[in-house]
Write an enzyme that holds these catalytic residues in place. Structure first.
Site, PDB file in Angstrom:
ATOM      1  N   SER A   1     -13.030  43.832  31.809  1.00 22.58           N
ATOM      2  CA  SER A   1     -13.035  43.225  33.130  1.00 22.58           C
ATOM      3  C   SER A   1     -11.757  42.427  33.329  1.00 22.58           C
ATOM      4  O   SER A   1     -11.028  42.121  32.379  1.00 22.58           O
ATOM      5  CB  SER A   1     -14.242  42.314  33.281  1.00 22.58           C
ATOM      6  OG  SER A   1     -13.988  41.108  32.602  1.00 22.58           O
ATOM      7  N   LYS A   2     -11.533  42.083  34.586  1.00 23.85           N
ATOM      8  CA  LYS A   2     -10.377  41.274  34.956  1.00 23.85           C
ATOM      9  C   LYS A   2     -10.412  39.949  34.192  1.00 23.85           C
ATOM     10  O   LYS A   2      -9.389  39.438  33.743  1.00 23.85           O
ATOM     11  CB  LYS A   2     -10.485  41.031  36.457  1.00 23.85           C
ATOM     12  CG  LYS A   2      -9.291  40.459  37.096  1.00 23.85           C
ATOM     13  CD  LYS A   2      -9.519  40.371  38.576  1.00 23.85           C
ATOM     14  CE  LYS A   2      -9.501  38.935  39.018  1.00 23.85           C
ATOM     15  NZ  LYS A   2      -9.768  38.754  40.428  1.00 23.85           N
ATOM     16  N   ARG A   3     -11.616  39.429  34.020  1.00 22.27           N
ATOM     17  CA  ARG A   3     -11.758  38.146  33.328  1.00 22.27           C
ATOM     18  C   ARG A   3     -11.356  38.241  31.853  1.00 22.27           C
ATOM     19  O   ARG A   3     -10.838  37.305  31.284  1.00 22.27           O
ATOM     20  CB  ARG A   3     -13.194  37.621  33.459  1.00 22.27           C
ATOM     21  CG  ARG A   3     -13.400  36.892  34.771  1.00 22.27           C
ATOM     22  CD  ARG A   3     -14.855  36.782  35.128  1.00 22.27           C
ATOM     23  NE  ARG A   3     -15.447  38.089  35.350  1.00 22.27           N
ATOM     24  CZ  ARG A   3     -15.292  38.808  36.479  1.00 22.27           C
ATOM     25  NH1 ARG A   3     -14.557  38.338  37.450  1.00 22.27           N
ATOM     26  NH2 ARG A   3     -15.849  39.996  36.621  1.00 22.27           N
TER      27      ARG A   3
END
Ligand code: GLU
Length: 510
Positions: free
Chosen positions: A263-265
């Site tokens: 994920s982007k996170r």
């Protein structure tokens, strides 16, 4: 004659382009080029609530940076446009109507409140979020439960409504996925998905089928997350166009980060990029770093993505795009998730930096220099420096640190490291070395090395103990390529000035 291969990448312009998205582009592109086909980009912007300004241009910029240019798109033109779904709105209605007329779809007039009530009323411990499906559709306000006259009346009054597919009960649907083989679904487990929304826009489920048909797509490749939607699409294909016209499908594996789906996170958390290029969210202003700005070469980025879920079955890992086109086959794409390893990603970049010519690297290096306010006018000299230091650079940004000292005198000299092993003999040695370096007419790395070695021998000093102080005097610290190569490139005058200055500093420090 078999049909010309036509594949498509169908992004929704909702934000930055994740590396999984670029890998989807890449596999589509490789497949198209391998089979002499067309690669089409279609913008799927029917969900107005998720539309993000600037995201569409950004996607094309990313593709351009990667060198994966489409043959047809909003920007490239083509014969089967428009290539933006929002501009095809009128077209989908007709097909939704056809499904209603055939009895495969129905009008649903339920308000958001009614839908919420339905969920609340029917939820159980085993089924916490009940769906609009064959078990519940008969309790709702739709053209299956209302009379014909009631439906007509509601439609005449422009009552907001959607069109839903009527999923058949207890049917098994299958298709052959080019990666996964035969995949089957039980239609009873799938809800009656909305096909046309109240605003007249199609949902993805209707638009993807209609557009793949009208754009003559022969192979539709997409991420694994779309596999659960496949039964809906299979039915829409069957009802509207017949399965014989369906493209061949393949669903790519997920890309996994340190904690499940990447994920982007994860990027923010572990300090590596997840997007192809920098993406600044226009609403929040949040900036997410891209591989480009992190200092990756596009060749390396493409190469590492190709190997993230595919291999040729050999030990070979470094591939140029033409080699990938030759070697790629859908059958060798893995069906299980591919783990992204940032260290390995950097390894690819390092390999590509080493392999690339100085002239190829030049614009990238100049760009890094500009960011660091390092101005170099002499292109010839810069290319020589690039060749000398590229072995030591993993990211393009490393070129700044590895070569700054060629163009600027070091702002600090690590005299402490020299002084800890300084002696009157070394002092005498460097005075003679400066003298001999002043006298020589042959300013080459070999000659400079020979002078130092001969002098060390004549003064009974160990060469190894002289190289480090020489290096520190020239570059400021314990780094850089071969010290004689450095001196050769710096030139006679600059080398001598640095040696003299550093020696003065050392004398002061004693
Ligand atoms: N619009 C979908 C997406 O954003 C496309 C899926 C497909 O390729 O069919 O991923």
């Amino acid at each position: 004659m078999s049909k010309k291969v036509r594949v498509r990448f169908a992004p929704s312009p909702t934000g930055g382009l994740h590396l999984g998205g670029v890998r989807t582009v890449l596999y589509n592109y490789l497949f198209a080029k391998k089979h002499g086909g067309d690669f089409i980009v279609r913008i799927e912007d029917t969900d107005q609530s998720r539309y993000v300004p600037g995201a569409e241009e950004y996607i094309f910029d990313c593709l351009r940076w990667c060198g994966l240019e489409p043959d047809e798109s909003v920007q490239h033109g083509g014969n089967v446009g428009p290539y933006r779904q929002s501009e095809r709105k009128a077209l989908y209605k007709k097909y939704a109507q056809q499904l209603i007329d055939q009895g495969h779809a129905y009008y649903a007039f339920d308000t958001p409140e009614e839908l919420e009530q339905m969920r609340e009323k029917n939820k159980t411990a085993e089924n916490p979020s009940p769906q609009y499906d064959q078990h519940l559709r008969h309790k709702m306000r739709n053209s299956l439960t209302l009379t014909e006259a009631e439906v007509k009346n509601l439609l005449d009054q422009n009552t907001p409504h959607v069109i839903r597919i009527k999923m058949p009960e207890g049917k098994t649907l299958s298709f052959t996925d080019l990666i996964r083989g035969e995949v089957s679904f039980d239609t009873s487990t799938v809800d009656d998905k909305v096909l046309l929304k109240a605003d007249g826009m199609p949902t993805y489920h209707l638009a993807v089928v209609v557009d793949d048909y009208l754009m003559k797509i022969t192979h539709a490749f997409r991420g694994e997350e779309w596999l659960p939607s496949a039964p809906v699409h299979l039915l829409v294909w069957q009802y509207l166009f017949g399965w014989e016209h369906m493209p061949q499908w393949a669903h790519f594996p997920l890309i996994l980060g340190p904690t499940g789906k990447l994920s982007k996170r994860d990027g923010a958390k572990y300090g590596f990029p997840v997007f192809a290029m920098n993406w600044k969210d226009p609403k929040s202003g949040e900036l997410t770093e891209g591989f480009k700005e992190k200092g990756f070469l596009p060749e390396a980025f493409v190469n590492l993505l190709a190997l993230l879920g595919w291999n040729e079955g050999t030990e070979k890992e470094v591939y140029a795009i033409d080699e990938l086109i030759n070697a790629f086959s859908m059958e060798r794409v893995h069906s299980s998730g591919a783990k992204f390893d940032y260290e390995k990603a950097k390894w690819f970049n390092h390999e590509w930096i080493k392999k690339s010519s100085a002239s190829r690297l030049l614009p990238f290096v100049r760009n890094q220099f500009e960011k660091a306010n390092l101005i170099v006018a002499d292109t010839d000299q810069l290319e020589k420096v690039i060749d000398l230091v590229k072995e030591r650079c993993t990211l393009l940004s490393d070129f700044v640190e590895q070569s700054r000292f060629f163009f600027e005198r070091p702002s600090q000299i690590d005299t402490a490291s020299i002084l800890s092993k300084w002696s009157p003999e070394k002092e005498a040695f460097f005075s003679s070395l400066i003298h001999y370096y002043e006298q020589t007419h042959q300013w080459t790395a070999q000659e400079l090395e020979k002078i130092l070695k001969d002098l060390a021998l004549s003064q009974s000093l160990k060469v190894g103990e002289l190289m480090l102080p020489l290096r520190i005097m020239l570059v400021g610290g314990k780094f850089g390529p071969g010290v004689f190569d450095i001196a050769a490139l710096l030139g006679q005058q600059e080398t001598l000035q640095r040696l003299v200055q550093a020696k003065q500093l050392i004398l002061k420090g004693i």
